[in-house]
Scaffold this motif. Structure first.
Motif, short mmCIF file in Angstrom:
data_model
loop_
_atom_site.label_atom_id
_atom_site.label_comp_id
_atom_site.label_asym_id
_atom_site.label_seq_id
_atom_site.Cartn_x
_atom_site.Cartn_y
_atom_site.Cartn_z
N ASP A 54 0.82 -1.21 0.00
CA ASP A 54 0.00 0.00 0.00
C ASP A 54 0.86 1.26 0.00
O ASP A 54 0.49 2.28 -0.57
CB ASP A 54 -0.91 -0.02 1.24
CG ASP A 54 -1.91 1.13 1.24
OD1 ASP A 54 -2.49 1.42 0.18
OD2 ASP A 54 -2.13 1.71 2.31
N SER B 13 -6.00 2.39 -3.80
CA SER B 13 -6.58 2.28 -2.47
C SER B 13 -6.27 0.91 -1.86
O SER B 13 -6.07 -0.08 -2.57
CB SER B 13 -8.10 2.48 -2.53
OG SER B 13 -8.73 1.36 -3.11
N PHE B 14 -6.24 0.88 -0.53
CA PHE B 14 -5.93 -0.36 0.17
C PHE B 14 -6.96 -1.44 -0.16
O PHE B 14 -6.61 -2.62 -0.36
CB PHE B 14 -5.90 -0.12 1.68
CG PHE B 14 -5.57 -1.35 2.49
CD1 PHE B 14 -4.25 -1.73 2.67
CD2 PHE B 14 -6.57 -2.12 3.06
CE1 PHE B 14 -3.93 -2.87 3.40
CE2 PHE B 14 -6.25 -3.26 3.80
CZ PHE B 14 -4.93 -3.63 3.97
N TYR C 214 -11.72 -3.36 1.92
CA TYR C 214 -12.47 -2.11 1.94
C TYR C 214 -12.98 -1.79 3.34
O TYR C 214 -13.00 -0.63 3.77
CB TYR C 214 -13.65 -2.17 0.97
CG TYR C 214 -13.23 -2.22 -0.48
CD1 TYR C 214 -12.68 -1.09 -1.11
CD2 TYR C 214 -13.35 -3.38 -1.22
CE1 TYR C 214 -12.29 -1.13 -2.44
CE2 TYR C 214 -12.94 -3.42 -2.56
CZ TYR C 214 -12.41 -2.30 -3.15
OH TYR C 214 -12.01 -2.35 -4.47
N ASP D 158 -10.01 -0.57 5.34
CA ASP D 158 -9.66 0.78 4.91
C ASP D 158 -10.62 1.80 5.52
O ASP D 158 -10.20 2.83 6.07
CB ASP D 158 -9.71 0.85 3.39
CG ASP D 158 -8.94 2.04 2.82
OD1 ASP D 158 -8.04 2.55 3.52
OD2 ASP D 158 -9.23 2.46 1.70
#
Length: 213
Positions: A43, A49-50, A86, A89
């Motif tokens: 990352d 995005s992660f 997600y 994150d």
């Protein structure tokens, strides 16, 4: 509610709570579990995005399972692959917004919450028995198909590789040594060696009674 529905519900709850727990681990900055160490290193060097990165990495690991042992793949595998990154994150960003400044006590509380939540999630996830994560599957398949060593040894080796790669990538991204606590630290050691008894406790006293009720 029948057992099949309960098992699906337990798998979903397990993945969601596990994702939230990763957010607590990251906010505590005492280190995360070995696989998340690798993901945090990736990352740091990749401009995506992660959550998306987590999906890509797990799709690659999923291909390994598809080729070598498909029976390790289940509903929980798919839910983990698509949503855990997600959720983690979102959880991390939410905690940063709510707790922008944390002292050592606050970070310790975050770590404790993360550990308890991850153990509870793991108990639900394992008891449901609807597939394992793509990362868990790698060590299981290597152990059972090629027999290089016991599962414990294979898992320790894979965890060490993840941590080393995560640290190297993190430093290559330009981060300082003082920031390494975000991906490796006491939290990493606890998750690697000391979570088993707590997971077993939640298995016996929470997950199994819920499934069998």
């Amino acid at each position: 509610m029948d057992k099949k529905t309960k098992r699906i519900l337990m798998s979903v709850i397990g993945v969601v709570v596990c994702g939230i727990s990763v957010g607590f681990f990251k906010r505590a900055t005492f280190g995360v579990d070995p696989f998340q160490s690798l993901m945090s290193g990736l990352d740091a060097v990749l401009p995506i995005s992660f959550g998306t990165l987590y999906v890509i990495a797990n799709v690659c690991l999923l291909m390994f399972s598809v080729i070598n042992d498909r029976h390790r793949i289940g509903i929980a595998t798919v839910v983990n692959l698509l949503f855990l990154g997600y959720i983690a994150d979102f959880s991390h960003k939410f905690l940063l917004d709510v707790f922008p400044e944390l002292g050592i006590v606050g970070r310790a509380v975050m770590l404790i919450i993360g550990i308890v939540a991850m153990c509870l999630a793991s108990a639900f996830y394992f008891t449901a028995d609807l597939g394992v994560s793509t990362y868990d599957a790698v060590s299981l398949i290597i152990t059972e198909k090629w027999h290089p060593a016991s599962f414990k040894v294979c898992r320790i080796v894979s965890d060490l590789i993840c941590v080393v790669l995560g640290v190297v990538l993190f430093l290559l991204s330009g981060q300082s040594l003082s920031a390494l606590g975000e991906i490796v630290g006491v939290g990493t050691i606890i998750t690697a060696f000391f979570m088993g008894p707590l997971i077993e406790y939640f298995n016996v006293h929470v997950a199994q009674p819920f499934l069998n009720k």
